[in-house]
Design an enzyme around this catalytic site. Structure first.
Site, PDB file in Angstrom:
ATOM      1  N   CYS A  26      50.050   5.474 -39.592  1.00 23.96           N
ATOM      2  CA  CYS A  26      50.528   6.818 -39.268  1.00 23.96           C
ATOM      3  C   CYS A  26      51.771   7.177 -40.070  1.00 23.96           C
ATOM      4  O   CYS A  26      52.887   7.265 -39.550  1.00 23.96           O
ATOM      5  CB  CYS A  26      50.813   6.963 -37.779  1.00 23.96           C
TER       6      CYS A  26
ATOM      7  N   GLN B 277      48.425   5.036 -29.302  1.00 28.01           N
ATOM      8  CA  GLN B 277      49.644   5.082 -30.101  1.00 28.01           C
ATOM      9  C   GLN B 277      49.974   6.466 -30.672  1.00 28.01           C
ATOM     10  O   GLN B 277      51.157   6.774 -30.848  1.00 28.01           O
ATOM     11  CB  GLN B 277      49.568   4.037 -31.211  1.00 28.01           C
TER      12      GLN B 277
ATOM     13  N   ALA C 140      41.837   1.074 -31.269  1.00 27.54           N
ATOM     14  CA  ALA C 140      40.934   2.218 -31.410  1.00 27.54           C
ATOM     15  C   ALA C 140      39.751   1.893 -32.320  1.00 27.54           C
ATOM     16  O   ALA C 140      38.597   2.212 -32.000  1.00 27.54           O
ATOM     17  CB  ALA C 140      41.706   3.418 -31.954  1.00 27.54           C
TER      18      ALA C 140
ATOM     19  N   CYS D 174      46.570  13.428 -40.538  1.00 27.87           N
ATOM     20  CA  CYS D 174      47.911  13.154 -40.039  1.00 27.87           C
ATOM     21  C   CYS D 174      48.473  14.436 -39.438  1.00 27.87           C
ATOM     22  O   CYS D 174      48.914  15.327 -40.174  1.00 27.87           O
ATOM     23  CB  CYS D 174      48.812  12.655 -41.167  1.00 27.87           C
TER      24      CYS D 174
ATOM     25  N   LYS E 293      46.454   4.971 -42.981  1.00 28.27           N
ATOM     26  CA  LYS E 293      46.047   4.192 -41.819  1.00 28.27           C
ATOM     27  C   LYS E 293      46.301   5.000 -40.547  1.00 28.27           C
ATOM     28  O   LYS E 293      47.416   5.028 -40.030  1.00 28.27           O
ATOM     29  CB  LYS E 293      46.816   2.871 -41.796  1.00 28.27           C
ATOM     30  N   THR E 294      45.257   5.679 -40.057  1.00 28.25           N
ATOM     31  CA  THR E 294      45.378   6.536 -38.887  1.00 28.25           C
ATOM     32  C   THR E 294      44.177   6.339 -37.968  1.00 28.25           C
ATOM     33  O   THR E 294      43.133   5.815 -38.380  1.00 28.25           O
ATOM     34  CB  THR E 294      45.444   8.025 -39.282  1.00 28.25           C
ATOM     35  N   ALA E 295      44.310   6.800 -36.723  1.00 28.09           N
ATOM     36  CA  ALA E 295      43.184   6.763 -35.798  1.00 28.09           C
ATOM     37  C   ALA E 295      42.053   7.650 -36.291  1.00 28.09           C
ATOM     38  O   ALA E 295      40.871   7.340 -36.097  1.00 28.09           O
ATOM     39  CB  ALA E 295      43.642   7.193 -34.407  1.00 28.09           C
TER      40      ALA E 295
END
Length: 441
Positions: A186, A68, A38, A368, A332-334
């Site tokens: 995530c 994901q 991403a 999140c 750490k996320t999209a």
């Protein structure tokens, strides 16, 4: 698991024509992006359009791109696995050159990336968006137990379908859900599946026979207090037992036992606790890829050492990084990658076109979506730098809400495929003044 293998093979065949064309591709580019996830695509799609056709190369070995964030829904039986992936060639911009190999090394002094076959690609500018490596071997016995023995993980396309399959087989006993002490992507996903499992057991009429236990190697259920308090209340209301500072260190698949090491500085710190299970959902420890960790662009922890505001490397000014492989001290996320991509693209393009120093700054925004059941979700949005909530909507997003679920399950996947991967979605900051004008949350 069979579906995942079949999908990968069929998509690999579909990609063959385009991948063959890369054999004659040039070995030098204005910009090289390592990673076709991403974060990497959000950058490469925009900059390949700005810089011109074949000025940008994307190094990505996987023939399949997975969305994901949908894996939690697959593991909970709420989405089909087939909805989570597309061929990599379908999501990489036609203006960019896809190099279907893994990166094996980075030499920032010679401006080259070494590929898995030993060949080298030169760059004027480099963006590292390689993600983070799942380390199933980091827990004793896990590699042998995963995918059988009631052990599953929503973090891998290879094992995500096992989650719902194995949950349906549970009739009594302990259902365990784990989160490691290491940084992971995530960070809400390890507990989301616990709430979905609780709901499944209630629907089957067996909840009184199943103990739902959540084990985390950390000292809090969630990093930000506002949402931590909300999640404690959710867990309490569902009778989900929360065990803090318990890090999974061993899985005995044959005996169906999980061993945890007690973390922290309390009187039991360092001791081990072994728990029998009928179902075990494991969030594996994660680590930086070796080609980054062993390079000169890494910090002491192995992540790409970048300025947390500008995303530019702290030593090599023609290198940037974003997403899970970066040193940015946020979740750490999209969602984080989307916001980071806007800052990185503006700063890098300004540097390429005019030699200007980076001036746009990233504030640590991340999000999140914490699924708590069918049609229920706590939508955590905050700065990982300050812990301050940055909520997009006018209502209190720490409360379970059907709107938040609909947004996450149905709207965001469309934004992901049709906007983020094309470089046109940079997060909700542009709409927040309309949807939460008074910033009351």
């Amino acid at each position: 698991m069979l579906a995942a293998k079949f999908a990968s093979r069929s998509l690999a065949r579909k990609n063959w024509t385009r991948l063959m064309s890369t054999s004659a591709s040039p070995s030098s580019y204005k910009l090289v992006v390592i990673g076709g996830g991403a974060a990497g695509l959000a950058v490469s799609s925009t900059l390949s359009e700005k810089l011109g056709k074949n000025e940008v190369a994307v190094i990505e070995p996987s023939p399949v791109h997975y969305q994901q964030p949908l894996f939690t829904f697959v593991g909970g039986g709420l989405k089909d696995f087939k909805d989570t992936f597309r061929p990599t060639t379908d999501v990489v911009s036609p203006n960019a050159q896809l190099i279907p190999q893994a990166a094996a090394g980075i030499d920032p002094e010679s401006n080259t990336v070494t590929l898995a076959d030993g060949s080298k690609v030169s760059y004027e500018y480099l963006v590292v968006a390689a993600g983070i490596e799942l380390n199933f071997g980091g827990i004793k016995g896990l590699a042998d137990a995963i995918g059988k023995n009631g052990v599953a993980s929503n973090y891998s396309p290879k094992y995500v379908q096992n989650t719902y399959e194995f949950l349906q087989n549970v009739s009594s006993g302990n259902a365990l859900f784990t989160m490691p002490a290491t940084p992971i992507k995530c960070a809400g996903a390890p507990q989301k599946i616990a709430y979905l499992a609780d709901e499944l057991f209630r629907e089957k009429g067996i909840r009184d026979k199943v103990n739902v236990n959540y084990y985390t190697g950390l000292g809090k259920i969630f990093a930000v207090d506002k949402y931590a308090n909300a999640m404690y209340e959710v867990a309490k209301s569902r009778n989900v037992n929360v065990n803090l500072l318990h890090d999974l260190v061993e899985v005995d698949g044959a005996a169906k036992k999980a061993t945890f090491k007690i973390m922290g500085e309390g009187p039991q710190a360092g001791e081990s606790v072994t728990v029998p299970y009928e179902f075990l959902h494991v969030t594996p420890p994660m680590k930086p890829f070796d080609f980054i960790k062993n390079s000169k662009i890494a910090n002491a922890a192995g992540y790409v050492d970048v300025n947390q505001a500008t995303l530019q490397h702290n030593k090599f000014s023609n290198i940037y990084a974003l997403g899970d492989c970066s040193s940015l001290p946020t979740s750490k996320t999209a969602a984080a990658a989307a916001a980071q991509s806007k800052v990185l693209k503006q700063n890098l393009l300004s540097q390429i076109r005019g030699g200007n120093s980076p001036s746009v700054e990233y504030n640590g925004y991340t999000s999140c979506p914490l699924v708590t059941g069918k049609h229920k979700l706590v939508l955590a949005e905050f700065s990982g730098y300050t812990g301050t909530p940055h909520e997009t909507f006018f209502f209190n997003q720490a409360k379970e809400h059907a709107f938040s679920y609909w947004l996450t399950a149905d709207v965001l996947p469309e934004i992901y495929w049709n906007s983020m991967l094309k470089g046109t979605w940079n997060g909700p900051s542009s709409i927040r003044k309309l949807t939460n004008p008074t910033s009351i949350n």
